[in-house]
Design an enzyme around this catalytic site. Structure first.
Site, mmCIF file in Angstrom:
data_model
loop_
_atom_site.group_PDB
_atom_site.id
_atom_site.type_symbol
_atom_site.label_atom_id
_atom_site.label_comp_id
_atom_site.label_asym_id
_atom_site.label_seq_id
_atom_site.Cartn_x
_atom_site.Cartn_y
_atom_site.Cartn_z
ATOM 1 C CG PHE A 1 -0.267 0.442 2.501
ATOM 2 C CD1 PHE A 1 -0.096 1.786 2.798
ATOM 3 C CD2 PHE A 1 0.234 -0.490 3.400
ATOM 4 C CE1 PHE A 1 0.547 2.192 3.973
ATOM 5 C CE2 PHE A 1 0.876 -0.099 4.567
ATOM 6 C CZ PHE A 1 1.043 1.246 4.847
ATOM 7 C CD GLU B 1 -5.783 -5.843 0.469
ATOM 8 O OE1 GLU B 1 -4.913 -5.864 -0.433
ATOM 9 O OE2 GLU B 1 -5.636 -6.396 1.571
ATOM 10 C CD GLU C 1 8.414 -2.994 8.284
ATOM 11 O OE1 GLU C 1 7.797 -4.028 8.028
ATOM 12 O OE2 GLU C 1 8.916 -2.259 7.411
ATOM 13 C CB SER D 1 4.883 -7.326 5.655
ATOM 14 O OG SER D 1 3.970 -8.321 5.250
ATOM 15 C CE LYS E 1 -3.038 -8.341 -4.468
ATOM 16 N NZ LYS E 1 -3.416 -7.367 -3.413
ATOM 17 C CB CYS F 1 10.304 -0.003 2.265
ATOM 18 S SG CYS F 1 10.768 0.836 0.751
HETATM 19 P P1 NAD Z 1 1.634 -6.607 3.024
HETATM 20 O O1 NAD Z 1 2.666 -7.670 3.060
HETATM 21 O O2 NAD Z 1 0.551 -6.652 4.041
HETATM 22 O O3 NAD Z 1 0.868 -6.619 1.609
HETATM 23 C C1 NAD Z 1 1.573 -6.515 0.399
HETATM 24 C C2 NAD Z 1 0.746 -7.121 -0.715
HETATM 25 O O4 NAD Z 1 0.543 -8.514 -0.455
HETATM 26 C C3 NAD Z 1 -0.636 -6.521 -0.879
HETATM 27 O O5 NAD Z 1 -0.931 -6.466 -2.265
HETATM 28 C C4 NAD Z 1 -1.551 -7.509 -0.169
HETATM 29 O O6 NAD Z 1 -2.838 -7.551 -0.729
HETATM 30 C C5 NAD Z 1 -0.836 -8.818 -0.384
HETATM 31 N N1 NAD Z 1 -0.989 -9.748 0.741
HETATM 32 C C6 NAD Z 1 -1.169 -9.444 2.055
HETATM 33 N N2 NAD Z 1 -1.200 -10.566 2.794
HETATM 34 C C7 NAD Z 1 -1.009 -11.589 1.940
HETATM 35 C C8 NAD Z 1 -0.916 -13.002 2.111
HETATM 36 N N3 NAD Z 1 -1.019 -13.559 3.309
HETATM 37 N N4 NAD Z 1 -0.700 -13.757 1.017
HETATM 38 C C9 NAD Z 1 -0.577 -13.197 -0.201
HETATM 39 N N5 NAD Z 1 -0.663 -11.864 -0.420
HETATM 40 C C10 NAD Z 1 -0.871 -11.071 0.635
HETATM 41 O O7 NAD Z 1 2.398 -5.205 3.042
HETATM 42 P P2 NAD Z 1 1.787 -3.740 3.139
HETATM 43 O O8 NAD Z 1 1.280 -3.527 4.522
HETATM 44 O O9 NAD Z 1 0.866 -3.485 2.001
HETATM 45 O O10 NAD Z 1 3.100 -2.854 2.886
HETATM 46 C C11 NAD Z 1 3.980 -2.474 3.905
HETATM 47 C C12 NAD Z 1 5.175 -3.405 3.959
HETATM 48 O O11 NAD Z 1 5.879 -3.390 2.727
HETATM 49 C C13 NAD Z 1 6.194 -2.974 5.008
HETATM 50 O O12 NAD Z 1 6.650 -4.125 5.667
HETATM 51 C C14 NAD Z 1 7.301 -2.336 4.189
HETATM 52 O O13 NAD Z 1 8.566 -2.354 4.801
HETATM 53 C C15 NAD Z 1 7.263 -3.197 2.978
HETATM 54 N N6 NAD Z 1 7.903 -2.562 1.827
HETATM 55 C C16 NAD Z 1 9.132 -3.006 1.422
HETATM 56 C C17 NAD Z 1 9.785 -2.415 0.344
HETATM 57 C C18 NAD Z 1 11.133 -2.876 -0.085
HETATM 58 O O14 NAD Z 1 11.639 -2.390 -1.093
HETATM 59 N N7 NAD Z 1 11.767 -3.798 0.608
HETATM 60 C C19 NAD Z 1 9.147 -1.368 -0.335
HETATM 61 C C20 NAD Z 1 7.887 -0.949 0.095
HETATM 62 C C21 NAD Z 1 7.271 -1.557 1.168
#
Ligand code: NAD
Length: 512
Positions: free
Chosen positions: A167, A194, A400, A244, A191, A299
């Protein structure tokens, strides 16, 4: 009264028939597709539902993958020069629509419109890089590798690639993934999160206007089940993920088991080491921008300042002044410097971390975590927090938080600071502020992180390099931007002989 969590809100929304509410459809085969259940999209500054996004199911995924697979051969056969021309037009359209994208990001994510414009500009860099495909995707040729034999290598696209995005950067990260994927001749299914899906539809529509053919770029909305269906689908070739760490690990494992190429970038706990000789005002400015910008939901946000020697009291005071002055408000209001966090669930999580850290002995230099924002009672705001005297064994150090919370860890020596950076399980970014070239050089060599900053708090490299962490911040071996050409392409080695002569039957294996 606080608004219900997203899960409860979704239940409410399922029965809602509000025709005024904006719908965010999928983009399949070059057209909008409204099928699937609806999920609420909430403006985190107001807590009000502003849209409803269609969620895909298995049948919709099948349809989308079929369209992407059908579009692949023609797009792969399109010359790189023509693909580059499309990307140039795409970049121009994105630029033209920067404000529209920034407003859409701000409304669903909560970050300020100004910050969102910055996000779009970083995304534009990715498109610009990808438009250099004719130059960057050159192969290799060696003449006369045997008698009248030449050997060459050409890059070939993979097929239908899938990108799952978080997000926190609803425009930049999709653009980082899809630009190189499309430039290489793949088709791409995005994808998005959401929680802020709207900007992805705008991206798809602008791409179509730029000349990206139907089926080449798809946007499918959904949650875990859609992601798993895409990974397992026999007609998808590769999976890029950013999000994450627990989800990154699960996706890496699932996609590997399915025999897919996978790159999965995870969470972070970025440290900024403050050497005793650093300019403390510059450090305090940098820490404030990097810890509180986008409400700490980058991030590469700095979450942990490791302060070496006896400058900690002075730095804590400078941080107090700055954190107290941050203007928290609706991201759509130009006077706001920091917007809300993404959801009430995130607000509750972040406040919980802060409460437990203080109960566990950390000193609250500033704690604005529960400060109300006038006129925004239902918004998911968390004001800036600075905690001092945090122990590396504490929960808030180990995890985090993903909110505007900066922790100060005091150490005696530079070696101790380096050891913390070295042993932390995350390794996305790490920075050092110092005037000493000797310390700087040691830090850049020895810090165990993929992106290192020297007197730079958020060392995200320009697109000509790569965005990639180390340790639990990445699963897989390639990052985004310029680091992903090899991910989105596979080499083919051709050995050819053009010679009229015959050599006779020889069953031996001869040197070239
Ligand atoms: P998230 O892991 O909750 O969700 C990321 C994506 O995965 C979304 O599209 C979500 O719909 C999907 N998703 C969520 N749970 C899932 C599951 N169990 N199985 C399959 N798909 C699933 O992350 P978020 O809260 O949207 O984003 C924040 C996180 O992203 C933080 O941890 C941040 O550090 C990380 N991030 C990392 C980088 C990097 O370059 N390393 C860059 C941006 C964000």
């Amino acid at each position: 009264m606080s608004i219900p969590s997203a899960n409860v809100q979704a239940t409410i929304d399922a029965t809602r028939t509000d025709s005024e509410l904006v719908g965010i459809p999928h983009w399949i085969d070059g057209a909008v597709d409204k099928s699937g259940e609806l999920w609420p999209v909430i403006n985190p500054a107001t807590g009000v539902q502003i849209a409803q996004v269609s969620l895909a199911d298995r049948e919709i995924v099948d349809r989308a993958v079929a369209a992407a697979a059908a579009a692949f051969p023609a797009w792969a056969a399109t010359t790189p020069t023509r693909r580059a021309a499309v990307l140039h037009r795409f970049r121009a359209l994105l630029m033209e629509h920067t404000d529209e994208l920034a407003v859409a990001i701000s409304a669903e994510h909560g970050k300020t419109v100004d910050d969102a414009r910055g996000e779009v500009s970083r995304g534009l860099e990715a498109v610009e890089l990808a438009a250099a495909v004719p130059f960057l995707l050159k192969g290799e040729l060696s003449e006369q590798t045997g008698t009248n034999i030449d050997t060459f290598m050409a890059w070939h696209p993979l097929g239908v690639c899938v990108g799952i995005t978080p997000f926190n950067f609803p425009v930049m990260i999709p653009l980082m993934m899809l630009s190189v994927a499309l430039a290489s001749g793949n088709t791409f299914i995005l994808k998005p999160s959401e929680q802020d899906p709207g900007p992805s539809l705008l991206i798809a529509q602008l791409a179509a206007e730029a000349g990206v053919p139907a089926g080449v770029l798809t946007v499918l909305h959904g949650r875990q089940q859609v992601v798993e269906t895409l990974i397992d689908h026999p007609d998808t070739a590769a999976v890029s993920f950013v999000g994450s760490t627990p989800v990154a690990r699960a996706i890496y494992s699932r996609a590997s088991q399915a025999g897919k190429r996978v790159q999965a970038m995870g969470g972070a706990k970025n440290h900024l080491v403050v050497a005793p000789d650093a300019n403390l005002d510059a450090v305090a400015d940098a820490l404030s921008s990097a810890a509180f910008g986008s409400a700490g939901q980058r991030c590469m946000a700095v979450t942990t300042a490791v302060v070496v020697g006896d400058v900690a009291d002075a730095l804590a005071e400078k941080m107090r002044e700055r954190a107290m002055n941050v203007v928290v408000g609706n991201g759509a209001d130009p006077s706001s410097e920091m917007g809300p966090v993404i959801s009430i669930d995130a607000q509750v999580r972040i406040r919980g971390f802060v409460e437990r850290a203080i109960a566990g002995g950390a000193t609250a230099v500033v704690d604005r975590s529960t400060e109300p924002v006038e006129g925004h009672d239902q918004g998911s705001f968390v004001g800036p927090v600075v905690l001092d005297g945090v122990s590396p064994s504490s929960e808030i150090y180990q995890n985090e938080v993903f909110g505007p919370v900066l922790i100060l860890v005091r150490v005696e020596t530079f070696d101790e600071a380096l050891e913390l950076v070295r042993t932390n399980r995350y390794g996305n970014g790490a920075s050092l502020f110092t005037r000493s070239g000797l310390l700087a050089r040691r830090f850049q060599r020895e810090a165990q992180a993929g992106m290192v900053g020297i007197n730079v708090p958020i060392p995200v490299p320009v697109a000509a390099y790569s965005v990639a962490g180390w340790k639990d911040s990445i699963f897989g071996d390639t990052g985004l931007n310029n680091g992903s050409w090899r991910f989105y392409n596979r080499p083919k080695y051709v050995t050819s002989r053009w010679d009229e002569s015959t050599s006779g039957v020889d069953l031996g294996f001869r040197p070239n």
